[in-house]
Every structure is written in structure tokens, then in C-alpha cells.
Design a protein around this motif. Structure first.
Motif, PDB file in Angstrom:
ATOM      1  N   ALA A 110       0.264 -16.151  -2.429  1.00 38.72           N
ATOM      2  CA  ALA A 110       0.326 -15.103  -3.941  1.00 38.72           C
ATOM      3  C   ALA A 110       0.900 -13.741  -2.638  1.00 38.72           C
ATOM      4  O   ALA A 110      -0.199 -13.389  -2.510  1.00 38.72           O
ATOM      5  N   ILE A 111       2.163 -13.555  -2.972  1.00 44.64           N
ATOM      6  CA  ILE A 111       1.912 -11.785  -2.550  1.00 44.64           C
ATOM      7  C   ILE A 111       3.071 -11.685  -3.920  1.00 44.64           C
ATOM      8  O   ILE A 111       3.815 -11.548  -4.356  1.00 44.64           O
ATOM      9  N   MET A 112       2.582 -10.262  -4.396  1.00 40.89           N
ATOM     10  CA  MET A 112       2.257  -9.449  -5.314  1.00 40.89           C
ATOM     11  C   MET A 112       3.147  -8.026  -5.149  1.00 40.89           C
ATOM     12  O   MET A 112       2.823  -7.155  -4.382  1.00 40.89           O
ATOM     13  N   ASN A 113       4.402  -8.012  -5.188  1.00 45.25           N
ATOM     14  CA  ASN A 113       5.227  -6.812  -4.919  1.00 45.25           C
ATOM     15  C   ASN A 113       5.686  -5.797  -5.804  1.00 45.25           C
ATOM     16  O   ASN A 113       5.786  -5.859  -6.600  1.00 45.25           O
ATOM     17  N   ASP A 114       3.902  -4.872  -5.723  1.00 38.48           N
ATOM     18  CA  ASP A 114       3.266  -4.186  -7.281  1.00 38.48           C
ATOM     19  C   ASP A 114       3.780  -2.612  -6.911  1.00 38.48           C
ATOM     20  O   ASP A 114       2.871  -1.869  -6.631  1.00 38.48           O
ATOM     21  N   SER A 115       4.752  -2.639  -5.172  1.00 40.58           N
ATOM     22  CA  SER A 115       5.309  -1.324  -4.658  1.00 40.58           C
ATOM     23  C   SER A 115       6.358  -0.719  -5.916  1.00 40.58           C
ATOM     24  O   SER A 115       6.805  -1.032  -7.130  1.00 40.58           O
ATOM     25  N   ALA A 170      -4.575 -14.302  -1.355  1.00 42.76           N
ATOM     26  CA  ALA A 170      -3.398 -13.229  -2.599  1.00 42.76           C
ATOM     27  C   ALA A 170      -3.099 -11.936  -1.412  1.00 42.76           C
ATOM     28  O   ALA A 170      -4.269 -11.583  -0.724  1.00 42.76           O
ATOM     29  N   LEU A 171      -2.333 -11.178  -1.256  1.00 43.38           N
ATOM     30  CA  LEU A 171      -1.642 -10.099  -1.316  1.00 43.38           C
ATOM     31  C   LEU A 171      -0.904  -9.068  -2.050  1.00 43.38           C
ATOM     32  O   LEU A 171      -0.012  -9.816  -2.472  1.00 43.38           O
ATOM     33  N   SER A 172      -1.046  -7.615  -2.221  1.00 41.45           N
ATOM     34  CA  SER A 172      -1.127  -6.986  -2.774  1.00 41.45           C
ATOM     35  C   SER A 172      -0.232  -5.722  -1.964  1.00 41.45           C
ATOM     36  O   SER A 172      -0.960  -5.615  -0.902  1.00 41.45           O
ATOM     37  N   ILE A 173       1.403  -6.182  -2.761  1.00 40.39           N
ATOM     38  CA  ILE A 173       1.806  -4.825  -1.495  1.00 40.39           C
ATOM     39  C   ILE A 173       1.959  -3.517  -2.064  1.00 40.39           C
ATOM     40  O   ILE A 173       2.739  -3.483  -3.045  1.00 40.39           O
ATOM     41  N   LEU A 177     -11.020 -15.968  -5.493  1.00 43.56           N
ATOM     42  CA  LEU A 177     -10.851 -15.378  -4.272  1.00 43.56           C
ATOM     43  C   LEU A 177     -10.966 -15.738  -3.087  1.00 43.56           C
ATOM     44  O   LEU A 177     -11.949 -15.174  -2.426  1.00 43.56           O
ATOM     45  N   GLU A 178     -10.583 -16.465  -2.094  1.00 39.04           N
ATOM     46  CA  GLU A 178     -11.122 -16.782  -0.866  1.00 39.04           C
ATOM     47  C   GLU A 178     -10.900 -15.400  -0.191  1.00 39.04           C
ATOM     48  O   GLU A 178     -11.049 -14.713   0.728  1.00 39.04           O
ATOM     49  N   LYS A 179      -9.485 -15.017   0.155  1.00 36.69           N
ATOM     50  CA  LYS A 179      -8.702 -13.248   0.707  1.00 36.69           C
ATOM     51  C   LYS A 179      -7.411 -13.190  -0.794  1.00 36.69           C
ATOM     52  O   LYS A 179      -7.227 -13.695  -1.180  1.00 36.69           O
ATOM     53  N   ALA A 180      -8.320 -11.265  -0.283  1.00 36.03           N
ATOM     54  CA  ALA A 180      -7.683 -10.595  -1.196  1.00 36.03           C
ATOM     55  C   ALA A 180      -7.286  -8.932  -0.154  1.00 36.03           C
ATOM     56  O   ALA A 180      -8.514  -9.097  -0.046  1.00 36.03           O
ATOM     57  N   ASP A 181      -6.486  -9.438  -0.235  1.00 36.87           N
ATOM     58  CA  ASP A 181      -5.727  -8.282   1.025  1.00 36.87           C
ATOM     59  C   ASP A 181      -4.593  -6.924  -0.133  1.00 36.87           C
ATOM     60  O   ASP A 181      -3.855  -7.824  -0.853  1.00 36.87           O
ATOM     61  N   CYS A 182      -5.010  -5.811   0.581  1.00 34.77           N
ATOM     62  CA  CYS A 182      -3.700  -5.015  -0.254  1.00 34.77           C
ATOM     63  C   CYS A 182      -3.390  -4.066   0.991  1.00 34.77           C
ATOM     64  O   CYS A 182      -3.539  -3.666   1.473  1.00 34.77           O
ATOM     65  N   ASN A 208       3.957 -24.456  -2.349  1.00 35.90           N
ATOM     66  CA  ASN A 208       3.027 -24.207  -3.744  1.00 35.90           C
ATOM     67  C   ASN A 208       3.181 -22.576  -3.436  1.00 35.90           C
ATOM     68  O   ASN A 208       2.496 -22.274  -4.392  1.00 35.90           O
ATOM     69  N   GLY A 209       2.794 -21.303  -2.341  1.00 35.08           N
ATOM     70  CA  GLY A 209       2.586 -20.345  -2.329  1.00 35.08           C
ATOM     71  C   GLY A 209       3.732 -19.491  -3.766  1.00 35.08           C
ATOM     72  O   GLY A 209       5.470 -19.887  -3.884  1.00 35.08           O
ATOM     73  N   MET A 210       3.283 -18.421  -4.112  1.00 39.68           N
ATOM     74  CA  MET A 210       4.606 -17.699  -5.033  1.00 39.68           C
ATOM     75  C   MET A 210       5.087 -15.967  -4.599  1.00 39.68           C
ATOM     76  O   MET A 210       3.393 -15.523  -4.313  1.00 39.68           O
ATOM     77  N   PHE A 211       5.506 -15.741  -4.882  1.00 42.88           N
ATOM     78  CA  PHE A 211       5.833 -13.970  -4.450  1.00 42.88           C
ATOM     79  C   PHE A 211       6.876 -13.350  -5.498  1.00 42.88           C
ATOM     80  O   PHE A 211       7.833 -14.405  -6.476  1.00 42.88           O
ATOM     81  N   LEU A 212       5.508 -12.265  -5.796  1.00 40.27           N
ATOM     82  CA  LEU A 212       5.784 -12.240  -7.311  1.00 40.27           C
ATOM     83  C   LEU A 212       6.591 -10.909  -7.117  1.00 40.27           C
ATOM     84  O   LEU A 212       5.826  -9.645  -7.304  1.00 40.27           O
ATOM     85  N   SER A 213       7.720 -10.321  -8.383  1.00 38.48           N
ATOM     86  CA  SER A 213       8.085  -8.735  -8.114  1.00 38.48           C
ATOM     87  C   SER A 213       7.874  -8.001  -9.476  1.00 38.48           C
ATOM     88  O   SER A 213       9.107  -8.763 -10.247  1.00 38.48           O
ATOM     89  N   TRP A 214       7.386  -7.261 -10.110  1.00 39.59           N
ATOM     90  CA  TRP A 214       7.437  -6.562 -10.893  1.00 39.59           C
ATOM     91  C   TRP A 214       8.192  -5.720 -11.276  1.00 39.59           C
ATOM     92  O   TRP A 214       8.601  -4.777 -10.736  1.00 39.59           O
TER      93      TRP A 214
END
Length: 189
Positions: free
Chosen positions: A75-80, A3-6, A22-27, A108-114
Motif C-alpha cells: 500500500a502506498i498512501m498519497n497523503d500529501s 506500507a508507505l505514507s507520502i 505491518l512488516e514495514k512501515a515507511d513515511c 495486489n498492491g494499492m495506491f490510495l489518494s485522499w
């Protein structure tokens, strides 16, 4: 799962990442000073001194990071910060950025924007954000949180159809850390 947090912000999203195996958690965060201040003033909702043990911090503009990396994420979380509050983030809501995010999703990955609701957006701003995401991602769902008033809604894009299991969601909501975190924004079921 990777997962990646933006954007780091208060650090709550990265703390939420740590609640899952998670295997890998990046920000990706452009401003190291933001992380320093958040770790000083928001320890009650972020990982505090454990941040660097649990999250791989990448101090770089997210748009450039996605352009330069070959890592694929589930998963990529667009949390900007929304571009209405901070115009420099407008590049994180463009067709090119969304395409780069799509290119960095595993199957099956997902891009999420708050998208915040506290500052009511005009129809043209919302249509632009959601419409641009719909131009890039073959599948898009919009999630509105049910507390009244909800502070955010979530736009989820993917290359594959999105399937959600209510049973799985209930199991995740039973996790004490998840339950505690979501209770802060009045999501209880």
C-alpha cells in the motif's frame, strides 16, 4: 505487509499504520521541520515519542524516493497536501509519479489518494486528478465516506482487480484504535 505514507502532516496516517501488524512501515516526508512541529503540537493523534520506533522516516521528496528505491509496497498512501493548497505538491499528481507508484506496488498492491472535499474542486481539476490516475492504473475505484458532510474521498488505483470484504472491514472497524481514529472523521461503519 509493507506500507508507505507520502507526507507526514499531523502524523495521523503513520499512527494508523501502527494499528496493524505491518512488516514495514515507511513515511517519505520532504521537511523534517514538519515532523518536529507535528510531534510537538499533535501528539494526541500521532505516535509522539514512539514514532521512530514504529515508522521508518525517509526525509526526501517522495517523487525522488520512489524513483531511487527498489522497495515494493502493498500500500502506498498519497497523503500529501492537495496541490490546490500547496502548488509544490503538483508533482505528486502527475502521470509520471503515478507510474512510479504503480511500479513500486507488489502484486495486489494499492495506491490510495485522499482528495479533500472541503474546498470544492472544479470539474476540470477533479477530472485531471482522477483521469490521470485512470490513465496509469488498470483498476481505479472511488470511495466516498458516508458521514455528512464527508471531508474526503479516496481514489484507489491498482494493477489487479480490487476485491473488498465487508466482513474484513467490519473486523477492522471493531479494532479499538481503528474505531477511535475513524470516529474523529465521523466514520463509524
Amino acid at each position: 505487509t509493507k506500507a508507505l505514507s507520502i507526507g507526514f502532516g499531523s502524523g495521523e496516517t503513520t499512527a494508523c499504520f501502527s494499528l496493524h501488524d505491518l512488516e514495514k512501515a515507511d513515511c517519505a516526508e520532504i521537511a523534517p521541520e514538519m515532523v518536529d512541529m507535528s510531534l510537538k503540537y499533535f501528539k494526541h493523534i500521532n505516535l509522539g515519542d514512539q514514532l521512530h520506533d514504529k515508522i521508518n522516516m525517509i526525509f526526501m521528496d517522495a517523487k525522488n524516493y520512489l524513483h531511487l528505491t527498489d522497495v515494493k509496497y502493498d500500500a502506498i498512501m498519497n497523503d500529501s497536501i492537495h496541490p490546490r493548497q500547496f502548488a509544490d505538491n503538483a508533482s505528486l499528481y502527475t502521470k509520471e509519479y503515478y507510474q512510479s507508484a504503480l511500479d513500486h506496488l507488489d502484486k495486489n498492491g494499492m495506491f490510495l489518494s485522499w482528495i479533500p472535499t472541503q474546498n470544492v474542486e472544479t470539474d476540470d481539476v477533479l477530472n485531471s486528478i482522477i483521469g490521470t490516475q485512470m490513465e496509469v492504473f488498470p483498476y481505479v475505484t472511488i470511495w466516498y465516506m458516508t458521514p455528512s458532510p464527508a471531508l474526503y474521498y479516496l481514489v484507489v488505483g491498482s494493477a489487479e482487480p480490487q476485491y473488498f470484504s465487508p466482513k474484513y472491514m467490519d473486523e477492522e472497524l471493531a479494532n479499538e484504535g481503528v474505531k477511535e481514529s475513524l470516529s474523529l472523521i465521523n466514520i463509524n461503519n
